[in-house]
Design an enzyme around this catalytic site. Sequence first.
Site, PDB file in Angstrom:
ATOM      1  N   GLU A  35      12.329 -40.929  29.854  1.00  0.00           N
ATOM      2  CA  GLU A  35      10.950 -40.850  29.557  1.00  0.00           C
ATOM      3  C   GLU A  35      10.701 -41.978  30.454  1.00  0.00           C
ATOM      4  OE1 GLU A  35       9.334 -41.299  25.811  1.00  0.00           O
ATOM      5  OE2 GLU A  35       7.400 -41.239  26.443  1.00  0.00           O
ATOM      6  N   ARG A 260      24.567 -43.824  20.615  1.00  0.00           N
ATOM      7  CA  ARG A 260      24.120 -44.574  21.695  1.00  0.00           C
ATOM      8  C   ARG A 260      24.723 -45.845  21.894  1.00  0.00           C
ATOM      9  NH1 ARG A 260      18.450 -45.945  22.107  1.00  0.00           N
ATOM     10  NH2 ARG A 260      18.232 -43.683  21.824  1.00  0.00           N
ATOM     11  N   LYS A 270      13.243 -49.552  24.555  1.00  0.00           N
ATOM     12  CA  LYS A 270      12.307 -49.918  25.635  1.00  0.00           C
ATOM     13  C   LYS A 270      11.024 -50.462  25.035  1.00  0.00           C
ATOM     14  CE  LYS A 270      12.880 -45.750  27.507  1.00  0.00           C
ATOM     15  NZ  LYS A 270      12.787 -44.616  28.399  1.00  0.00           N
TER      16      LYS A 270
HETATM   17  P1  ATP Z   1      14.736 -46.287  23.948  1.00  0.00           P
HETATM   18  O1  ATP Z   1      15.214 -46.319  22.677  1.00  0.00           O
HETATM   19  O2  ATP Z   1      15.455 -47.508  24.720  1.00  0.00           O
HETATM   20  O3  ATP Z   1      13.293 -46.193  24.252  1.00  0.00           O
HETATM   21  P2  ATP Z   1      15.212 -43.575  24.799  1.00  0.00           P
HETATM   22  O4  ATP Z   1      16.226 -42.569  24.245  1.00  0.00           O
HETATM   23  O5  ATP Z   1      13.764 -43.274  24.052  1.00  0.00           O
HETATM   24  O6  ATP Z   1      15.687 -44.966  24.636  1.00  0.00           O
HETATM   25  P3  ATP Z   1      14.706 -42.060  26.943  1.00  0.00           P
HETATM   26  O7  ATP Z   1      14.230 -42.376  28.355  1.00  0.00           O
HETATM   27  O8  ATP Z   1      14.196 -40.880  26.223  1.00  0.00           O
HETATM   28  O9  ATP Z   1      14.850 -43.370  26.231  1.00  0.00           O
HETATM   29  O10 ATP Z   1      16.331 -41.638  27.416  1.00  0.00           O
HETATM   30  C1  ATP Z   1      17.010 -41.017  28.323  1.00  0.00           C
HETATM   31  C2  ATP Z   1      18.271 -40.552  28.115  1.00  0.00           C
HETATM   32  O11 ATP Z   1      18.915 -41.750  28.053  1.00  0.00           O
HETATM   33  C3  ATP Z   1      18.464 -39.964  26.833  1.00  0.00           C
HETATM   34  O12 ATP Z   1      19.284 -38.941  26.888  1.00  0.00           O
HETATM   35  C4  ATP Z   1      18.775 -40.916  25.966  1.00  0.00           C
HETATM   36  O13 ATP Z   1      19.334 -40.144  24.841  1.00  0.00           O
HETATM   37  C5  ATP Z   1      19.823 -41.712  26.576  1.00  0.00           C
HETATM   38  N1  ATP Z   1      19.700 -43.376  25.990  1.00  0.00           N
HETATM   39  C6  ATP Z   1      18.798 -44.052  25.528  1.00  0.00           C
HETATM   40  N2  ATP Z   1      19.142 -45.233  25.084  1.00  0.00           N
HETATM   41  C7  ATP Z   1      20.805 -45.096  25.292  1.00  0.00           C
HETATM   42  C8  ATP Z   1      21.690 -45.779  24.553  1.00  0.00           C
HETATM   43  N3  ATP Z   1      21.396 -47.030  24.291  1.00  0.00           N
HETATM   44  N4  ATP Z   1      22.889 -45.332  24.697  1.00  0.00           N
HETATM   45  C9  ATP Z   1      23.019 -43.975  25.512  1.00  0.00           C
HETATM   46  N5  ATP Z   1      22.130 -43.397  25.857  1.00  0.00           N
HETATM   47  C10 ATP Z   1      21.028 -43.844  25.474  1.00  0.00           C
HETATM   48 MG    MG Z   2      12.360 -41.872  24.135  1.00  0.00          MG
END
Ligand code: ATP
Ligand code: MG
Length: 565
Positions: A35, A260, A270
Site C-alpha cells: 500500500e 511477519r 508504517k
Molecule cells: P505495516 O503494518 O508496516 O503498515 P502493511 O502490511 O500494512 O505493513 P503493506 O504495504 O500492506 O504494509 O504490505 C505489503 C506486503 O508486505 C504485504 O504482503 C504484507 O503482508 C508484507 N509485509 C508488511 N510488513 C511485513 C513484515 N513485517 N514482515 C513480512 N512481510 C510484511
Molecule cells: Mg497495510
Amino acid sequence: MSNSDSPASDFIRDFIDEDLNTKRYTRVHTRFPPEPNGYLHIGHAKSICLNFGIAADYGGLCNLRFDDTNPSKEEVEYVESIQEDVRWLGFDWEDRLFYASDYFEQLYQWAVQLIKAGKAYVCDLTADEIREHRGTLTQPGKDSPYRNRSVAENLDLFQRMRAGEFPDGSRVLRAKIDMASPNLNMRDPVMYRILRATHHCTGDAWCIYPMYDYAHGESDSIEGITHSICTLEFENHRPLYDWYLDALGIYHPRQIEFARLNLTYTVMSKRKLLELVQGGYVSGWDDPRMPTISGLRRRGYTPEAIRNFCRRIGVAKYDGVVDIGLLEYSIREDLNRCAPRVMGVLRPLRVVIDNYPVDQVEELDAVNNPEDPGMGTRKVPFSRVLYIERDDFREEAPRKYYRLAPGREVRLRWAYLITCVGVVKDPHTGEVVELHCTYDPATRGGNTPDGRKVKGTIHWLSAPHAVEAEARLYDHLFTKENPEEAAGGGDFKDNLNPHSLETVRCYVEPSLAAAAPGSRCQFERLGYFCLDAVASSPAHLVFNRTVTLRDTWAKIEKAAAVGQS
Ligand code: ATP
Ligand code: MG
C-alpha cells in the site's frame, strides 16, 4: 548457514509443490502488493524476497502491485520510493507494474453482479451502528435493518452512491454473508464506502472506494496470481477472500499466510514510522537509523546483505522476533568481503615522533583488503606528527591492555613500532593533549628484525595529510528490545534512544577525499562506514557508521564489569 543462492525449502514452497503435483495450478505467479502509504521497511524486504524469490525458483512471474484503495493516506512520493527500493534490492517486475485502482471499474461491475445475485446490499447504518450490530467473539451479530432491501433498490442506491448523490460516510455497500458467523470478518463486511478524496491515479473520478478485502482477492484474480502470499493477520480473512471469488465465480488464487518479521529494538509498522518522521524524531524516512530500505541503504547496507538476512530468517507460520544482531551480522559478513580497509581516527590524540626527521614524509604500502588480495594496495603517508585514537592510550594501562602507555611499545599499522616516552597534559584540566614517542627505523612495515614480540597494533594518520570529516555514529533507535513495552500510559516513543546518533569530527586518510557518495569502507578496528549519499560533499565529508566491528577489548571490559557487580 548457507550463503548460496539455492532456494531454501519452507512450508510455502511445500504448498506450491503440492499444488503443482495435483495440477491445481500449472505455473507459479506471485505478487508483492504494497500500500503506497509509507516507505518500505525491512519487513517488506522479507515479503519481496519471498514473492520474487519463489517466482524465480519456479520459473514463474512476480508482479508489483500498488494496493491503492485508500486515497486519503497515499502519495506519489511513496509510489516512487517503493519502486526504487524493490529495484535496488535486485528484483525486476519487468512490464508487470499494476495498481488496484486500474481495476476500479471492473470491481464496480463485480459489485453490481453480487447485488444482482442477492449477495450484497446498501446499508445506511452509521459506522458506530455497524460496529454495534457486529456482535463479539462470543455474541452473534444482529442483521442490519437494510439487509433485505430489494435488488432493484440496492442497484439504484449503489449507482447513486457512485454518482455522488450522498454525503461521505452516509451509506456503504456490504456483502450479505452471515451475521452469526463465528468469524467476525464474515459478518456482512463492508465492500464500498463513500469518500471524497483525490486519488493519486484516478483523481476525482470516484467518490466510492472498495475496501481492502474486496479489492485484494479480485485484483489477484484479474492478474492470474496463483499464490497470494500474505502475513498471518490475514489468516482470518481467508474465508472472505475465498467467499468473494466463489460468489463471483471467477479465477481463484490460493492465499497462504506467513509470519511477519519483527526485529528487536525496532518498530516496523508504517504508521509508527510515519509518526517518527512527522514528529521530527528522525530526519526523514531515509534516516540511517530507520528500519526502512532507504534508511538501511543510506546507512551503508548492501542489497546482498539484506537478501542474505532474509534467506537466513526463513519463513515460519508463527510470529517471532528476530535479533537485530542477525541483520548486523549479515552486513558485516558482506562488507568484510568487499569493503576496502582504510584508516580513520574518530577521537584524535596528537603524537610527535621525536626522532623522526622534521620534514620527512614516507609513502608506506597498505593492503586494501586482507580477505581479497585482488583488491591491491595503496600508499599512506607517514610523517613526524600523527593522530592516534585517544582510546588507544592509557596512562595507567590495565592488564591485557596491549596498546600505548608510558614506556610501552606498540605497532602502527603498516608503519613502524613506536614507544611512548612523554605525555603532555593541559595544565588546567589535566587532560592528555599530546604524546611524545620514538620510533624504531628498523621496523618499517611493522616487522621486528630482532624477533621481539609486540602484541598491540593500532591505527593512525599523518596529521598534516589527514582530511577532516564528520562521522555519524549510530546506535539502536530504541533502548528497549521491545519498544512497545512502555510504562504507564506511554507509548513506543518513550523508548527512543537519546544516544542513537552521536556526531564527531574525525580525520580520515587522504585517499578518501575523492570517494564517491555511497561508497563503503572499513575504518580499521572501528567499523564499516559509508559516505552519506545525501549530506556529504567533497568540501565536507560525512561518514555514516554502518555497523561496528566486534571489539575484543570492549568484550573484555564488559566481562570484567559483569564480574565485578
Ligand atoms: P505495516 O503494518 O508496516 O503498515 P502493511 O502490511 O500494512 O505493513 P503493506 O504495504 O500492506 O504494509 O504490505 C505489503 C506486503 O508486505 C504485504 O504482503 C504484507 O503482508 C508484507 N509485509 C508488511 N510488513 C511485513 C513484515 N513485517 N514482515 C513480512 N512481510 C510484511
Ligand atoms: Mg497495510
